[in-house]
Design a protein around this motif. Structure first.
Motif, PDB file in Angstrom:
ATOM      1  N   ILE A 142       0.997  -1.498   0.398  1.00 34.40           N
ATOM      2  CA  ILE A 142       0.023  -0.092  -0.025  1.00 34.40           C
ATOM      3  C   ILE A 142       0.751   1.152  -0.534  1.00 34.40           C
ATOM      4  CG2 ILE A 142      -1.947   1.514   1.076  1.00 34.40           C
ATOM      5  CD1 ILE A 142      -2.471  -1.448   2.623  1.00 34.40           C
ATOM      6  N   ALA A 143       0.564   2.271  -0.783  1.00 34.14           N
ATOM      7  CA  ALA A 143       1.679   2.926  -0.822  1.00 34.14           C
ATOM      8  C   ALA A 143       0.280   4.242  -1.170  1.00 34.14           C
ATOM      9  CB  ALA A 143       2.232   3.727  -2.313  1.00 34.14           C
ATOM     10  N   SER A 144       1.055   5.439  -0.181  1.00 33.04           N
ATOM     11  CA  SER A 144       0.168   6.966  -0.111  1.00 33.04           C
ATOM     12  C   SER A 144       0.174   7.613  -1.863  1.00 33.04           C
ATOM     13  CB  SER A 144       0.700   7.718   0.498  1.00 33.04           C
ATOM     14  OG  SER A 144       0.107   9.200   0.582  1.00 33.04           O
ATOM     15  N   LYS A 145      -0.578   8.177  -1.785  1.00 33.63           N
ATOM     16  CA  LYS A 145      -1.262   8.713  -3.684  1.00 33.63           C
ATOM     17  C   LYS A 145      -0.189  10.024  -3.090  1.00 33.63           C
ATOM     18  CE  LYS A 145      -5.654   8.579  -3.700  1.00 33.63           C
ATOM     19  NZ  LYS A 145      -6.630   9.050  -3.984  1.00 33.63           N
ATOM     20  N   GLN A 146       0.025  10.806  -2.001  1.00 34.99           N
ATOM     21  CA  GLN A 146       0.722  12.107  -2.251  1.00 34.99           C
ATOM     22  C   GLN A 146       2.453  11.761  -1.778  1.00 34.99           C
ATOM     23  OE1 GLN A 146      -1.424  11.101  -0.719  1.00 34.99           O
ATOM     24  NE2 GLN A 146      -3.215  12.452  -0.369  1.00 34.99           N
ATOM     25  N   ILE A 158       2.646  -5.758   9.325  1.00 32.25           N
ATOM     26  CA  ILE A 158       3.362  -5.568   7.659  1.00 32.25           C
ATOM     27  C   ILE A 158       4.128  -4.218   8.638  1.00 32.25           C
ATOM     28  CG2 ILE A 158       2.056  -6.429   6.358  1.00 32.25           C
ATOM     29  CD1 ILE A 158       0.847  -3.894   5.611  1.00 32.25           C
ATOM     30  N   PRO A 159       5.848  -3.958   7.451  1.00 30.37           N
ATOM     31  CA  PRO A 159       6.816  -2.973   8.369  1.00 30.37           C
ATOM     32  C   PRO A 159       6.026  -1.518   7.260  1.00 30.37           C
ATOM     33  CG  PRO A 159       7.200  -4.077   6.219  1.00 30.37           C
ATOM     34  CD  PRO A 159       6.206  -4.973   6.944  1.00 30.37           C
ATOM     35  N   LEU A 160       6.108  -0.786   8.168  1.00 33.19           N
ATOM     36  CA  LEU A 160       6.158   0.881   7.768  1.00 33.19           C
ATOM     37  C   LEU A 160       7.477   1.231   6.960  1.00 33.19           C
ATOM     38  CD1 LEU A 160       4.457   3.821   6.961  1.00 33.19           C
ATOM     39  CD2 LEU A 160       4.846   3.583   9.698  1.00 33.19           C
ATOM     40  N   ILE A 161       7.295   1.380   5.833  1.00 37.33           N
ATOM     41  CA  ILE A 161       8.670   2.022   5.426  1.00 37.33           C
ATOM     42  C   ILE A 161       8.513   3.728   5.136  1.00 37.33           C
ATOM     43  CG2 ILE A 161       9.876   2.175   3.476  1.00 37.33           C
ATOM     44  CD1 ILE A 161       8.861  -0.845   2.274  1.00 37.33           C
ATOM     45  N   VAL A 162       9.309   4.261   5.371  1.00 38.01           N
ATOM     46  CA  VAL A 162       9.497   6.257   5.566  1.00 38.01           C
ATOM     47  C   VAL A 162      10.490   6.817   4.777  1.00 38.01           C
ATOM     48  CG1 VAL A 162       9.106   8.331   6.487  1.00 38.01           C
ATOM     49  CG2 VAL A 162       8.074   6.056   7.775  1.00 38.01           C
ATOM     50  N   ASP A 163       9.900   6.479   3.404  1.00 38.90           N
ATOM     51  CA  ASP A 163      10.670   8.575   2.478  1.00 38.90           C
ATOM     52  C   ASP A 163      11.378   9.566   3.430  1.00 38.90           C
ATOM     53  OD1 ASP A 163      12.019   9.792   1.387  1.00 38.90           O
ATOM     54  OD2 ASP A 163      10.750   9.063  -0.307  1.00 38.90           O
ATOM     55  N   ASN A 164      11.914   8.963   3.795  1.00 40.26           N
ATOM     56  CA  ASN A 164      12.003  10.461   4.897  1.00 40.26           C
ATOM     57  C   ASN A 164      13.300  11.743   4.343  1.00 40.26           C
ATOM     58  OD1 ASN A 164      11.788  11.738   7.312  1.00 40.26           O
ATOM     59  ND2 ASN A 164      13.990  10.907   8.468  1.00 40.26           N
ATOM     60  N   THR A 178      -1.175  -8.367   1.120  1.00 40.95           N
ATOM     61  CA  THR A 178      -0.056  -6.494   1.371  1.00 40.95           C
ATOM     62  C   THR A 178       1.121  -7.085   2.742  1.00 40.95           C
ATOM     63  OG1 THR A 178      -2.222  -5.901   1.934  1.00 40.95           O
ATOM     64  CG2 THR A 178      -0.094  -4.737   2.338  1.00 40.95           C
ATOM     65  N   LYS A 179       1.987  -6.678   2.475  1.00 38.70           N
ATOM     66  CA  LYS A 179       3.744  -6.599   2.570  1.00 38.70           C
ATOM     67  C   LYS A 179       4.282  -6.252   3.621  1.00 38.70           C
ATOM     68  CE  LYS A 179       3.534 -11.651   1.819  1.00 38.70           C
ATOM     69  NZ  LYS A 179       3.929 -11.858   0.894  1.00 38.70           N
ATOM     70  N   ALA A 180       3.934  -4.372   3.187  1.00 42.64           N
ATOM     71  CA  ALA A 180       4.145  -3.128   3.172  1.00 42.64           C
ATOM     72  C   ALA A 180       3.116  -2.199   3.360  1.00 42.64           C
ATOM     73  CB  ALA A 180       5.989  -2.971   2.211  1.00 42.64           C
ATOM     74  N   ILE A 181       3.956  -0.934   4.091  1.00 43.40           N
ATOM     75  CA  ILE A 181       3.121   0.156   3.750  1.00 43.40           C
ATOM     76  C   ILE A 181       4.107   0.909   3.512  1.00 43.40           C
ATOM     77  CG2 ILE A 181       1.611   2.188   4.348  1.00 43.40           C
ATOM     78  CD1 ILE A 181       0.313   0.376   5.880  1.00 43.40           C
ATOM     79  N   PHE A 182       4.060   1.945   2.624  1.00 46.93           N
ATOM     80  CA  PHE A 182       5.013   2.531   1.838  1.00 46.93           C
ATOM     81  C   PHE A 182       4.225   4.688   2.226  1.00 46.93           C
ATOM     82  CE2 PHE A 182       7.463   5.629  -0.784  1.00 46.93           C
ATOM     83  CZ  PHE A 182       8.905   5.141  -0.118  1.00 46.93           C
ATOM     84  N   THR A 183       4.660   5.043   2.534  1.00 50.11           N
ATOM     85  CA  THR A 183       4.389   7.035   2.559  1.00 50.11           C
ATOM     86  C   THR A 183       5.548   7.303   2.364  1.00 50.11           C
ATOM     87  OG1 THR A 183       3.032   8.681   3.444  1.00 50.11           O
ATOM     88  CG2 THR A 183       4.474   7.191   5.028  1.00 50.11           C
TER      89      THR A 183
END
Ligand SMILES: Cc1ncc(COP(=O)(O)O)c(C=O)c1O
Length: 425
Positions: free
Chosen positions: A104-108, A177-183, A147-152
């Protein structure tokens, strides 16, 4: 030395005087390969029984300084430096997903990530489900058994929107599932996603970390606390690894297993290594990270306030403004400041946006953020032109939108340049 403070770590983490030459600055180890002591030494390196240098596609001492520095600044257990922010994302998902899996990924998101996830990843059999990044409930409703991960992103590009990391993290935790954050836009100087429940952090080090617009690079940081063996969802980490004599990476390496898997399988086999020279430039840039981010935020705040009262500007989206809907969340998630990338709308839509970017003189019209120099772009005519109108609007890149990355020049000069260009619309 232990418990060093953040600003000290930006300068010292990962680096010591060179043991052989005593050089104080980090040397650029511009070599492809490293000599083994003997066959036993080589065997133990190749078997992952001992850590050490083999070949620069897998690891390099200059890159290691950068890795240790970002791990320390983010509060992670280990990190991996790669050739670009996009390479970091490929390697993270390659480690987590099998063909047929979803995330799953944020549209933004940055427009390039929308393309990467929506198109390039399809060829690997990885399916993205897009949700509203501003609403943790929309992440929850998108979770399926695949679903294996969330990305935002923490602060989202291009809109400068701040994301409720704690809310999204609780959805990820419930789903196991893990939360991946682009910082990338915040950097750890402003926001530390592991403190808000993230499990993995990625960076385009190309931006504020390097900070001088001179090198492409990417980073992956392992938070160290996710249980990769629970539920059998992540076979790369929990099952015997065929290319390393059956070693189980999570069982063997515990809190650094994810970083090890990214290096020894993702980077080794896919190959997007960072050059030692770029690692040197990025690690050197990071030595002034706190100073630069404070000044970036100060200049952005002044410019956003000025534009808010400008008669050619219809709206300003900057979480540093008290009236901004993300202001409160920004103070919680990104206590160091709301960043230096934000968008505003020009009266006159697409044509006015094009006229503005054609008229600036101090600002550089280009597709990057996080330089010492002030940068400007009209996303609808450039970075987001591959997206459908609906996708572009959802990503905060409608026809009237102009994005700035506010640099470190004198704020009076920054404001005067935009004023002059706005007056020509
Ligand atoms: C937020 C964000 N993430 C990832 C990337 C991709 O990084 P790179 O260009 O280093 O591959 C970018 C590039 O603009 C970005 O802005």
């Amino acid at each position: 030395m232990s418990d060093l403070k953040f600003d000290t770590l930006t300068i010292h983490a990962g680096a010591q005087p060179d043991p052989t030459t005593k050089a104080r600055a980090t040397p650029i180890y511009q070599t492809t390969s490293f000599v083994f002591d003997n066959v036993d030494h080589a065997a133990s390196l190749f078997n992952l029984q001992e850590f050490g240098n083999i070949y620069t596609r897998i690891g390099n001492p200059t890159c290691a300084v950068l890795e240790d520095r970002i791990a320390a600044l983010e509060g992670g257990t280990a990190a991996l430096a790669v050739g670009s922010g996009h390479a970091a994302q490929v390697i993270v998902f390659h480690t987590l997903l099998e063909p047929g899996d979803e995330f799953i990924a944020s549209k933004q998101l940055y427009g390039g990530s929308i393309n990467q996830f929506g198109h390039a990843f399809k060829k690997f059999g990885w399916e993205v489900k897009w949700v509203d990044g501003g609403d943790p409930a929309s992440f929850k409703s998108a979770v399926s058994p695949k679903t294996k991960a969330i990305f935002t992103e923490s602060i989202a590009n291009p809109g400068g929107i701040v994301v409720d990391l704690a809310g999204i993290s609780s959805v990820a935790k419930d789903a196991g599932i893990p939360l991946i954050v682009d910082n990338t836009l915040a950097t750890p100087a402003l926001c530390r996603p592991f403190e808000h429940g993230a499990d993995i952090i990625v960076h385009s080090a190309t931006k504020f970390l390097g900070g001088h617009g001179n090198s492409i690079g990417g980073l992956i940081v392992d938070g160290g606390s996710f249980d990769w063996s629970a539920g059998g969802k992540y076979p790369t980490l929990s099952e015997p690894c065929a290319s390393y004599h059956g070693v189980k990476l999570h069982e063997t390496f515990g809190p650094i297993a994810f970083a090890i898997a990214c290096r020894t399988l993702g980077l080794r086999d896919l190959g997007p290594a960072l050059s030692p020279f770029n690692a040197y430039l990025i690690a050197t840039g990071m030595e002034t990270l706190s100073l630069r981010m404070a000044r970036h935020c100060e200049n952005a705040q002044k410019l956003a306030e000025h534009l808010s009262g400008h008669d050619k500007v219809t709206w300003v989206s900057y979480a540093g403004l008290p009236k901004d809907p993300h202001h409160k969340l920004a103070q919680k998630i990104s206590p160091g400041g709301a960043g230096a990338v934000f968008t505003f709308g020009v009266k006159g839509g697409y044509e006015a946006g094009v006229s503005l970017v054609n008229s600036v003189e101090l600002f550089s019209h280009l597709a990057n953020v996080g330089d010492t120099r002030s940068l400007i772009i009209h996303p609808a005519s450039t970075t987001h032109r591959q997206l459908s109108e609906e996708q572009a609007a959802a990503a905060g890149a409608g026809p009237d939108v102009v994005r700035v990355s506010v640099g470190l020049e004198d704020p009076d000069d920054i404001i005067a340049d935009l004023d002059a260009a706005l007056s020509k619309i």
